[in-house]
Design an enzyme around this catalytic site. Structure first.
Site, PDB file in Angstrom:
ATOM      1  N   GLU A 313       1.718  16.602  37.848  1.00 49.68           N
ATOM      2  CA  GLU A 313       3.042  17.233  37.911  1.00 49.68           C
ATOM      3  C   GLU A 313       4.073  16.342  38.591  1.00 49.68           C
ATOM      4  OE1 GLU A 313       2.178  21.080  39.703  1.00 49.68           O
ATOM      5  OE2 GLU A 313       1.579  21.853  37.752  1.00 49.68           O
ATOM      6  N   ASP A 394      -4.613  27.062  35.628  1.00 53.43           N
ATOM      7  CA  ASP A 394      -3.795  27.216  36.826  1.00 53.43           C
ATOM      8  C   ASP A 394      -3.749  28.662  37.321  1.00 53.43           C
ATOM      9  OD1 ASP A 394      -2.144  26.500  38.842  1.00 53.43           O
ATOM     10  OD2 ASP A 394      -0.352  26.182  37.626  1.00 53.43           O
ATOM     11  N   GLU A 422       0.695  33.902  42.887  1.00 52.96           N
ATOM     12  CA  GLU A 422       1.693  33.207  42.061  1.00 52.96           C
ATOM     13  C   GLU A 422       1.807  33.782  40.649  1.00 52.96           C
ATOM     14  OE1 GLU A 422       1.016  29.012  41.715  1.00 52.96           O
ATOM     15  OE2 GLU A 422       2.507  28.786  40.131  1.00 52.96           O
TER      16      GLU A 422
HETATM   17  C1  GCV Z   1       2.238  23.043  44.636  1.00 56.88           C
HETATM   18  C2  GCV Z   1       1.110  25.141  39.961  1.00 56.88           C
HETATM   19  C3  GCV Z   1       2.229  25.693  40.777  1.00 56.88           C
HETATM   20  C4  GCV Z   1       2.928  24.622  41.586  1.00 56.88           C
HETATM   21  C5  GCV Z   1       1.885  23.944  42.447  1.00 56.88           C
HETATM   22  C6  GCV Z   1       0.810  23.364  41.538  1.00 56.88           C
HETATM   23  C7  GCV Z   1      -0.322  22.758  42.336  1.00 56.88           C
HETATM   24  O1  GCV Z   1       1.608  24.356  38.931  1.00 56.88           O
HETATM   25  O2  GCV Z   1       3.117  26.361  39.956  1.00 56.88           O
HETATM   26  O3  GCV Z   1       3.908  25.235  42.354  1.00 56.88           O
HETATM   27  O4  GCV Z   1       2.452  22.953  43.244  1.00 56.88           O
HETATM   28  O5  GCV Z   1       0.262  24.387  40.757  1.00 56.88           O
HETATM   29  O6  GCV Z   1      -1.294  23.471  42.547  1.00 56.88           O
HETATM   30  O7  GCV Z   1      -0.222  21.638  42.754  1.00 56.88           O
END
Ligand code: GCV
Length: 857
Positions: A313, A394, A422
């Site tokens: 990411e 995720d 989340e």
């Molecule tokens: C901290 C997901 C979440 C992100 C998070 C990422 C991760 O994509 O939406 O906010 O980033 O996971 O676990 O690194």
């Protein structure tokens, strides 16, 4: 305001108002306190205790707990074990707490009688008022004290003997706290309980009271470390001033035996250190990181180690330099080694920019971790553990367990769970997660044809390894409820309990938490258990079933429904839904090949639809909507039914909770707080139901066999009402509005009216529900009238009352419902909504439902 309420308010039936700060460690007086008084020791003796360390804390907690729970004041006497006890009369009963070593020091003969303890393990024996609490280390002694207090707090003061060792050495929590508020993720990324308790304005907070209180809660459930900053790490975390700040956080944790960990930004040697590279094999880079490790350990000698997110990411990592993930992890491992630290290196590695759904049927984000870690199993140093999210995508409402757990035989692993919800309702929906975690932990990979559960793998039992365990993303904040919701705290409690002992029962743990958090009133225990145990299945039913994932808006807040957002982008959370069929073909024979990442028995099970469990059907297979499941239903009918069932279950939550008004342990403040969320959840579950069903009805054109989808006889669409100052507005995505449209005020400053004559409603009493949108850009006001009577008035203020991600849009995230029960309506009267816009919130209304008793729609 909140603290004033706390001081001043006395709730129902004399129950003192509670704000949640003490969570399950309230030490509230138990009913049988009098009976228990004589069963408590008259002195507390701590062995070799030093203030600021866990044995000392254990003595203080016992004293505080005895006072609160039983109403008996017992002093603490700290003695040096080898000098023996002084000044105690033989008739005194004693609670002795300390390490095994300190105890054996003063009682050499006892060594042979003591059970075997491993790191952090404890032994407690309570007999005729004498209590012996021993830990293998100081932390274990504190855990033993908390265990004993937890029993007392449930009214159990009977004698017992217990030896307990943890199932895994790594029992960490992660906080995704940012050094600086602002940006897309605010103070705590994916946090719904307020700002960071650690950082503010780029620095560590001066007042770290909450950090200490957090450590206390965590220690009481066996958590031994906290990684305090976001995995999307700010390099500035490592400036000398911030390292000093981290040391202050570690000081706040230390009395509770909780160690501090730090997330690192892989590119820091360049961005912070000014080097020309961050290549993990470059000597200058290695030296730079060694300097950082030395500087941290100089300030925090007991620092637990690091957590690293790399090449994921947009985060930098070793692959930027064509180095392997092992090269990256070992770089840090070696700098930590001299200090005894460990590194958790995340397996959440994938490229969110280039995955192409249209061009490549075999592209699959789920394959990423298996692919990137292939061939690396014997390449990691022994102080590295790979932190693997439970599922390959995720934190979805249902995923198969990541196959990577079964690939790593020589390298330690830890399972990453998410306590912060989340994708699971952001604490605005009640979703008790322990039953889901339990399924994941009990999953048997059948490695080499032998029983190989996730729990045994991460616990280092299946493939003997000294490291391994659990990492839970918690994301508490400054809100006194910690997570933004009292009921969500059951997830944190259960996380600690399962990390300690994965064989624990989710329901048993839940009941314990209820008794400690509220009371052991049987009705309180029954109702909260019933709601909580029904909550994950309900949420799965209304948010995304059959393994299709949580059908939320994956591009924005990850909260409300938006099934269309999954596809057509490189994030790879695809459903591949078209007019005829749906699901990811992950088979080896025809799909992305993901099933082949599992050991043969499991791969064979997932390879064929006939042997794939219904609840993961669309995770593994692309099938027609008309495909018959094992249940006998078609996929599309299952969707429709599940969304109706799930949201119907959510309607029962507020009804159930209302039964607890005035019961023991249910004070007014917490009663109202919980009720508010459950009522909201009941309304939002209908938004989910209708959005998802409408979306797939529109895609497939297959009607609901039971005629419900798209058929809402009790609704009055706002856009069909007579509008004055309001105008119709096309909502995007279309399914987030009943009939695809809502109404908004024509300007941002004038009141508007929508009215309709109720000429087809028989005179009687009805529940009147209004579906509206509460955006984060203002606080509009709505008023509802029947004839001349004002039925109610409400404000668009959910953003202040729910911690869920704020949104400026009219969509499934901001859609909400307010219900006025038992409204008297005369046939022919006029129903009127008056909307007053505020800021950029144009008082949007979707529809109004006039519901006969017992009907919800
Ligand atoms: C901290 C997901 C979440 C992100 C998070 C990422 C991760 O994509 O939406 O906010 O980033 O996971 O676990 O690194």
């Amino acid at each position: 305001m909140r603290s004033l309420l706390l001081l001043a308010a006395i709730g129902l039936h004399g129950a003192a108002a509670e704000d949640g700060l003490n969570a399950w460690l309230r030490y509230a007086r138990v009913d049988n306190a009098k009976h228990c008084q004589s069963k408590l020791p008259s002195t507390i003796v701590t062995l070799n205790a030093t203030e600021g360390f866990p044995v000392y804390t254990a003595g203080q907690e016992l004293s505080k707990g005895f006072d609160g729970i039983i109403g008996k004041k017992v002093d603490v006497d700290s003695i040096v074990a080898s000098r023996g006890r002084r000044g105690h009369k033989s008739r005194d009963t004693t609670a002795t707490v300390g390490t095994v070593a300190a105890y054996v020091d003063s009682n050499p003969g006892a060594a042979a009688r003591l059970p075997e303890l491993i790191d952090d393990g404890f032994h407690v024996s309570v007999s005729c008022g004498n209590v012996l609490i021993l830990g293998q280390n100081e932390r274990g002694a504190l855990y033993g004290a908390f265990h004993y207090l937890t029993r007392l707090a449930q009214g159990d003061c009977s004698d017992f003997t217990l030896t307990s060792n943890p199932g895994a050495p790594i029992r960490w929590v992660n906080q995704w706290d940012n050094m600086q508020d602002g940006g897309t993720h605010g103070s705590v990324e994916r946090g719904y309980g307020g700002d960071s308790i650690f950082f503010w304005d780029g620095k560590v907070r001066d007042d770290l009271t909450r950090a200490g209180q957090y450590a206390r809660l965590l220690a009481s459930i066996g958590i031994n470390a906290v990684v305090v900053n976001n995995v999307n790490a700010d390099p500035k975390t490592l400036t000398p001033a911030n390292m000093d700040g981290l040391a202050r956080i570690a000081n706040a944790f230390r009395p509770y035996g909780v160690q501090l960990g730090v997330s690192l930004n892989f590119a820091a040697p360049q961005t912070l250190g000014g080097l020309s590279t961050f290549d993990p094999l470059d000597q200058g880079v290695i030296d730079w990181w060694q300097g950082i490790a030395d500087a941290l350990y100089q300030r925090i000698p007991d620092m637990v180690g690091y957590l690293v997110k790399a090449n994921s990411e947009g985060q930098p990592g070793p692959m930027t330099y064509n180095r392997t993930l092992a090269d990256g992890a070992n770089l840090f491992a070696r700098t930590l080694k001299p200090h005894g630290g460990i590194i958790l290196f995340r397996a959440f590695v994938y490229d969110h920019r280039t995955l192409n759904q249209t061009l490549d049927w075999k592209a699959d984000r789920a394959n990423a971790a298996g692919d990137y870690f292939e061939g690396l199993d014997d390449k990691f140093d022994d102080n590295v553990a790979i932190q693997i999210k439970y599922g390959p995508i995720d934190f979805q409402v249902r995923e198969p367990v990541s196959p990577l757990f079964s690939h790593l035989r020589k390298t330690a692993s830890a399972i990453e769970l998410q306590i912060t919800q989340e994708y699971l309702g952001q604490q605005a929906h009640l979703v008790y997660l322990a039953p889901m975690w339990k399924e994941l932990l009990d999953f048997d990979f059948r490695v080499d044809g032998k029983r190989s559960t996730t729990a045994d793998i991460v616990g280092g039992r299946r493939f003997p390894r000294k490291l391994g365990g659990f990492a839970g993303v918690v994301n508490v904040g400054t809100n006194t409820t910690w997570l933004g919701s009292h009921l969500a705290m059951s997830n944190l409690y259960a996380y600690g309990k399962l990390a300690w002992d994965a064989s624990a029962s989710p329901e048993g743990v839940l009941k314990e938490w209820i008794k400690l958090t509220f009371s052991d009133d049987h009705k309180v225990v029954d109702v909260i258990t019933k709601m909580s145990m029904a909550s994950w299945p309900a949420y799965e039913n209304y948010s995304g079933n059959l393994g299709i994932q949580t059908l939320t808006d994956i591009l924005l807040g990850h909260y409300g429904p938006n099934p269309g957002s999954q596809d057509g982008n490189p994030w790879g959370q695809w459903t591949r839904a078209d007019a005829d069929s749906i699901g990811m073909d992950r088979t080896v024979w025809n799909g992305t090949g993901f099933t082949g990442q599992y050991p043969p028995e499991i791969a064979a099970m997932y390879e064929r639809p006939e042997t794939t469990p219904d609840n993961l059907m669309l995770w593994f297979h692309h099938v027609p909507y008309t495909h018959k499941l094992k249940s006998g239903k078609t996929v599309i009918q299952h969707f429709y039914d599940a969304h109706y069932e799930g949201s119907a279950t959510a309607q029962t939550f507020p009804q159930l909770w209302r039964k607890l008004e005035g019961r023991r342990g249910i004070d007014r403040e917490r009663y109202e707080h919980v009720l508010y969320r459950l009522v909201y959840q009941a309304g939002h579950s209908l938004v989910w139901r209708d959005s998802v069903n409408q979306f797939y009805f529109n895609k497939s054109s297959i009607p609901d066999a039971r005629g419900r989808v798209g058929n809402h006889p009790y609704r009055i669409e706002a856009e069909a009402m007579s509008l004055e100052g309001y105008r119709a507005y096309r909502v995007s995505p279309f399914e987030a509005a009943s009939g695809a449209r809502c109404i908004v005020t024509e300007t941002n400053s004038t009141r508007a009216t929508a009215s309709a004559v109720l000429d087809r409603v028989a005179t009687g009493r009805y529940d009147v529900a209004v579906n509206y949108y509460d955006m984060a850009l203002g606080n509009a006001t709505w008023e509802l009238y029947v004839g001349a009577d004002r039925v109610g008035r409400w404000k668009g203020d959910l953003e202040y009352n729910l911690g869920r991600a704020p949104s400026p849009y009219i969509d499934g995230q901001t859609a909400a419902r307010v219900t006025f029960p038992g409204v008297k309506i005369k046939r022919g009267s006029t129903l009127k909504i008056v909307g007053t816009p505020d800021g950029l919130e144009p008082a949007p209304v979707d529809y109004i439902s006039i519901l006969p008793e017992g009907v919800v729609d």
